[in-house]
Design a protein around this motif. Structure first.
Motif, short mmCIF file in Angstrom:
data_model
loop_
_atom_site.label_atom_id
_atom_site.label_comp_id
_atom_site.label_asym_id
_atom_site.label_seq_id
_atom_site.Cartn_x
_atom_site.Cartn_y
_atom_site.Cartn_z
N HIS A 24 0.81 -1.22 0.00
CA HIS A 24 0.00 0.00 0.00
C HIS A 24 0.85 1.27 0.00
CE1 HIS A 24 -3.66 -2.29 0.33
NE2 HIS A 24 -3.09 -3.02 1.26
N ARG A 25 2.17 1.11 -0.19
CA ARG A 25 3.09 2.24 -0.31
C ARG A 25 2.93 3.23 0.84
NH1 ARG A 25 0.48 1.83 -4.79
NH2 ARG A 25 -0.32 3.96 -4.81
N VAL A 26 3.02 2.68 2.04
CA VAL A 26 2.85 3.48 3.27
C VAL A 26 4.18 4.07 3.69
CG1 VAL A 26 2.32 3.34 5.75
CG2 VAL A 26 0.88 2.11 4.09
N HIS A 27 4.16 5.35 4.02
CA HIS A 27 5.30 5.97 4.70
C HIS A 27 4.98 5.92 6.19
CE1 HIS A 27 8.62 8.53 5.70
NE2 HIS A 27 7.81 9.42 6.26
N LEU A 28 5.66 5.02 6.92
CA LEU A 28 5.39 4.83 8.35
C LEU A 28 6.33 5.68 9.18
CD1 LEU A 28 3.98 3.25 10.69
CD2 LEU A 28 5.80 1.55 10.46
N LYS A 29 5.75 6.42 10.12
CA LYS A 29 6.54 7.19 11.08
C LYS A 29 6.16 6.72 12.48
CE LYS A 29 7.01 11.69 10.62
NZ LYS A 29 6.63 13.12 10.43
N VAL A 30 7.16 6.36 13.26
CA VAL A 30 6.94 6.03 14.67
C VAL A 30 7.25 7.29 15.46
CG1 VAL A 30 7.58 4.51 16.58
CG2 VAL A 30 7.56 3.62 14.24
N VAL A 31 6.27 7.74 16.25
CA VAL A 31 6.39 9.04 16.93
C VAL A 31 6.29 8.87 18.44
CG1 VAL A 31 5.43 10.29 14.95
CG2 VAL A 31 3.89 9.49 16.76
N ASN A 32 6.71 9.92 19.16
CA ASN A 32 6.59 9.90 20.62
C ASN A 32 5.12 9.77 21.00
OD1 ASN A 32 9.33 10.24 20.98
ND2 ASN A 32 9.19 12.47 21.06
N GLU A 33 4.89 9.13 22.13
CA GLU A 33 3.51 8.83 22.54
C GLU A 33 2.69 10.10 22.69
OE1 GLU A 33 1.13 5.93 25.60
OE2 GLU A 33 3.28 6.16 25.80
N ARG A 34 1.48 10.07 22.10
CA ARG A 34 0.55 11.18 22.21
C ARG A 34 -0.58 10.77 23.15
NH1 ARG A 34 0.08 11.08 15.79
NH2 ARG A 34 0.22 8.90 16.40
N MET A 35 -1.08 11.72 23.92
CA MET A 35 -2.15 11.44 24.89
C MET A 35 -3.46 11.10 24.19
SD MET A 35 -1.26 11.80 28.13
CE MET A 35 -2.81 12.17 28.92
N THR A 36 -3.73 11.76 23.06
CA THR A 36 -5.07 11.70 22.49
C THR A 36 -5.28 10.57 21.48
OG1 THR A 36 -4.34 13.31 20.85
CG2 THR A 36 -5.50 14.16 22.78
N ARG A 37 -4.22 9.98 20.97
CA ARG A 37 -4.40 8.96 19.94
C ARG A 37 -3.22 8.00 19.92
NH1 ARG A 37 -4.99 12.38 14.68
NH2 ARG A 37 -6.48 13.34 16.07
N HIS A 38 -3.49 6.77 19.45
CA HIS A 38 -2.42 5.77 19.31
C HIS A 38 -1.77 5.86 17.92
CE1 HIS A 38 -3.50 3.91 23.07
NE2 HIS A 38 -4.71 3.60 22.65
N GLY A 39 -2.54 6.30 16.92
CA GLY A 39 -2.02 6.36 15.56
C GLY A 39 -2.83 7.32 14.71
N ASP A 40 -2.40 7.46 13.44
CA ASP A 40 -3.02 8.45 12.57
C ASP A 40 -2.71 8.08 11.12
OD1 ASP A 40 -2.43 11.56 11.36
OD2 ASP A 40 -4.26 11.22 12.48
N TYR A 41 -3.72 8.23 10.24
CA TYR A 41 -3.50 8.03 8.80
C TYR A 41 -3.81 9.33 8.06
CZ TYR A 41 -4.80 7.25 3.97
OH TYR A 41 -4.91 7.39 2.61
N ARG A 42 -2.94 9.71 7.12
CA ARG A 42 -3.18 10.91 6.32
C ARG A 42 -2.79 10.65 4.87
NH1 ARG A 42 -1.04 15.27 10.47
NH2 ARG A 42 -2.87 15.30 11.80
N LEU A 43 -3.65 11.09 3.97
CA LEU A 43 -3.30 11.13 2.55
C LEU A 43 -2.55 12.44 2.34
CD1 LEU A 43 -3.55 9.95 -0.33
CD2 LEU A 43 -5.66 11.26 -0.57
N GLN A 44 -1.32 12.35 1.88
CA GLN A 44 -0.49 13.54 1.70
C GLN A 44 -0.86 14.27 0.42
OE1 GLN A 44 0.39 13.40 4.84
NE2 GLN A 44 2.47 14.05 4.45
N PRO A 45 -0.53 15.57 0.32
CA PRO A 45 -0.87 16.34 -0.89
C PRO A 45 -0.31 15.71 -2.18
CG PRO A 45 -0.14 17.82 0.86
CD PRO A 45 0.08 16.41 1.35
N ASP A 46 0.83 15.00 -2.09
CA ASP A 46 1.41 14.39 -3.29
C ASP A 46 0.80 13.01 -3.60
OD1 ASP A 46 2.46 12.75 -1.33
OD2 ASP A 46 4.57 13.13 -1.83
N GLY A 47 -0.24 12.62 -2.83
CA GLY A 47 -0.91 11.34 -3.09
C GLY A 47 -0.33 10.16 -2.32
#
Length: 198
Positions: A24-47
């Motif tokens: 699925h050509r995912v760019h995965l980023k592992v980020v510091n823990e956020r209080m409000t969510r465990h994860g997030d998906y976004r379609l970037q402007p370049d598709g």
């Protein structure tokens, strides 16, 4: 990518997750823990597709979150962008993607019955399934946080943002708690992680 996945996932889940990310050509980023969510998906402007997942030492939470976010991507591609983010199309996709992972080579046998129940009708967050959230917490490193449902009524507790509350009665699924400073009532999930004020 595999070395990143090996740090966060159960060993038997690394290759199938890598295959999903590549397919699925995912760019995965592992980020510091956020209080409000465990994860997030976004379609970037370049598709391209960006998924962020909180860094956690709990490989089972990381895996569920990663597949949850990939399910958003796949559901939007399959059904279009007008679907509800956690509607039936997403639920069906999440169930389908998660099914190959629900086996004892990946998850501890203690979690499998709870996961099977959860995935009959998956919620927007595994945190809102109190039984599953409490069971997943068993695989977190020890901390000074307590789970609200395990505390006696009348216990005073503090949130990470510093606000303090007193635990009240259960109202259907949640606990009614009074904020110490304002006297206002708030409802808390049974599996809320709190710090007991001694």
């Amino acid at each position: 990518m595999n070395s990143v996945l090996e740090r966060y996932l159960p060993p038997s889940a690394v290759i199938p997750c890598f295959d999903l990310i590549r397919t699925h050509r995912v760019h995965l980023k592992v980020v510091n823990e956020r209080m409000t969510r465990h994860g997030d998906y976004r379609l970037q402007p370049d598709g391209s597709h960006q998924i962020t997942v909180n860094a956690t030492p709990n490989p089972y939470r990381f895996l569920i979150t990663l597949i949850h976010e990939i399910a958003h991507l796949v559901a939007f591609e399959s059904y279009g962008r007008r679907i509800k983010p956690h509607g039936r199309e997403w639920k069906h996709t999440f169930q389908h993607l998660m099914l190959p992972f629900l086996r004892p080579e990946i998850f501890p046998t203690s979690l499998l019955p709870l996961l099977a129940k959860h995935f009959r009708n998956p919620k927007a967050s595994s945190s809102t399934d109190a039984h599953l959230a409490i069971a997943l917490k068993e695989f977190d490193p020890p901390s000074d946080q307590s789970i609200l449902i395990e505390l006696p009524q009348g216990t005073v507790f503090r949130l990470k943002n510093g606000r303090t509350f007193k635990k009240g009665q259960r109202k259907v699924k949640r606990f009614q708690c009074v904020e110490i400073g304002s006297g206002r009532l708030y409802l808390f999930q049974p599996n809320a992680e709190v710090e007991v004020v001694k």
